[in-house]
Design an enzyme around this catalytic site. Structure first.
Site, PDB file in Angstrom:
ATOM      1  N   ASN A   6       0.851  -1.189   0.000  1.00 29.76           N
ATOM      2  CA  ASN A   6       0.000   0.000   0.000  1.00 29.76           C
ATOM      3  C   ASN A   6       0.890   1.244   0.000  1.00 29.76           C
ATOM      4  OD1 ASN A   6      -1.917   1.982   0.439  1.00 29.76           O
ATOM      5  ND2 ASN A   6      -2.455   1.297   2.503  1.00 29.76           N
ATOM      6  N   LYS A   8      -0.149   4.268   0.098  1.00 27.20           N
ATOM      7  CA  LYS A   8      -0.812   5.344   0.849  1.00 27.20           C
ATOM      8  C   LYS A   8      -0.682   6.661   0.079  1.00 27.20           C
ATOM      9  CE  LYS A   8      -0.305   2.963   5.252  1.00 27.20           C
ATOM     10  NZ  LYS A   8      -0.135   3.114   6.711  1.00 27.20           N
ATOM     11  N   HIS A  85      -9.702   0.347   5.548  1.00 20.94           N
ATOM     12  CA  HIS A  85      -8.383   0.487   6.169  1.00 20.94           C
ATOM     13  C   HIS A  85      -8.510   1.383   7.394  1.00 20.94           C
ATOM     14  CE1 HIS A  85      -4.179   1.739   6.680  1.00 20.94           C
ATOM     15  NE2 HIS A  85      -3.866   0.628   6.046  1.00 20.94           N
ATOM     16  N   GLU A 133      -5.265  -5.670  11.157  1.00 19.16           N
ATOM     17  CA  GLU A 133      -4.251  -4.627  11.289  1.00 19.16           C
ATOM     18  C   GLU A 133      -4.512  -3.804  12.549  1.00 19.16           C
ATOM     19  OE1 GLU A 133      -2.280  -2.996   7.365  1.00 19.16           O
ATOM     20  OE2 GLU A 133      -4.332  -2.316   7.544  1.00 19.16           O
ATOM     21  N   ALA A 190       3.364  -1.265   3.930  1.00 18.95           N
ATOM     22  CA  ALA A 190       3.437   0.047   3.291  1.00 18.95           C
ATOM     23  C   ALA A 190       4.843   0.615   3.424  1.00 18.95           C
ATOM     24  CB  ALA A 190       2.400   0.991   3.901  1.00 18.95           C
TER      25      ALA A 190
END
Length: 211
Positions: A6, A8, A85, A133, A190
């Site tokens: 990811n 972001k 998320h 997460e 990430a």
């Protein structure tokens, strides 16, 4: 194991990381995908890497300024989408709506959740996968598989057969192996790649134990 990177809104070069990910995936046979900003979906998809949206909205075509239409993400080259998320929380009804939108557009789905109880609720909405997460571990470099392994194993149990991915603090091959040993079928990460000084080395080291 599935590795989803990811990006972001980090100040990284999405094309560079996508190209690296495509090459590492081809060289190792490991399934690797990249989730860039919506504006970069098409350019990232052109590198040949498996491309995911960071989010799609629970809307159809119409007057929805500022929303992310699932069909638009698909046309841009997305093959799947993250939902819920911890940095983009949704109400349960909106998760369900986004899942139906993704299904309509032919996108694979991963619904993120904080803990096993939320994993159980998310799994009942019938996504393709769920990801646990704990938000307090995101970006810390401390993986949940070390900080609290029970969260992973309990999430696998709570998911009732829905594949579980492990996120938050994943940065090394050891983390990936630990997640697999606890029953996870993939990882989300990430900063471990997107903010690495050498993204290629970081990604190659990550997948080396399973390549």
């Amino acid at each position: 194991m599935f590795v989803l990177i990811n990006l972001k809104a980090y100040p990284c070069d999405p094309i560079d990381i996508a190209s690296i990910a495509a090459e590492v995936a081809a060289n190792t046979g490991v399934r690797i995908a990249v989730a860039p900003q919506a504006a970069d979906l098409a350019a990232v998809a052109e590198t040949g890497v498996e491309t995911w949206a960071q989010h799609v909205s629970s809307i159809e075509h119409g007057s929805h300024t500022g929303s992310t239409l699932a069909e638009a993400a698909s046309r841009a080259g997305a093959e799947g989408t993250l939902l819920n998320h911890s940095e983009h929380r949704l109400r349960l009804a909106d998760i369900d709506g986004s899942l139906r939108a993704a299904e309509r557009a032919g996108l694979e789905t991963i619904v993120c959740a904080n803990n096993p109880k939320q994993i159980a609720a998310a799994s009942r909405l019938d996504p393709d996968s769920v990801a646990v997460e704990p938000p307090e571990l995101i970006g810390t470099g401390t993986p949940v598989s070390k900080a609290d392994p029970d969260i992973v194993t309990d999430s696998v149990d709570a998911a009732s057969g829905t594949p579980v991915l492990c996120g938050a603090g994943i940065s090394t091959g050891e983390d990936l192996v630990a997640a697999s040993d606890l029953g996870a079928e993939g990882v989300l990460l990430a900063s471990g790649v997107a903010k690495a000084d050498d993204p290629r080395t970081a990604l190659e080291s990550l997948v080396d134990p399973i390549a």
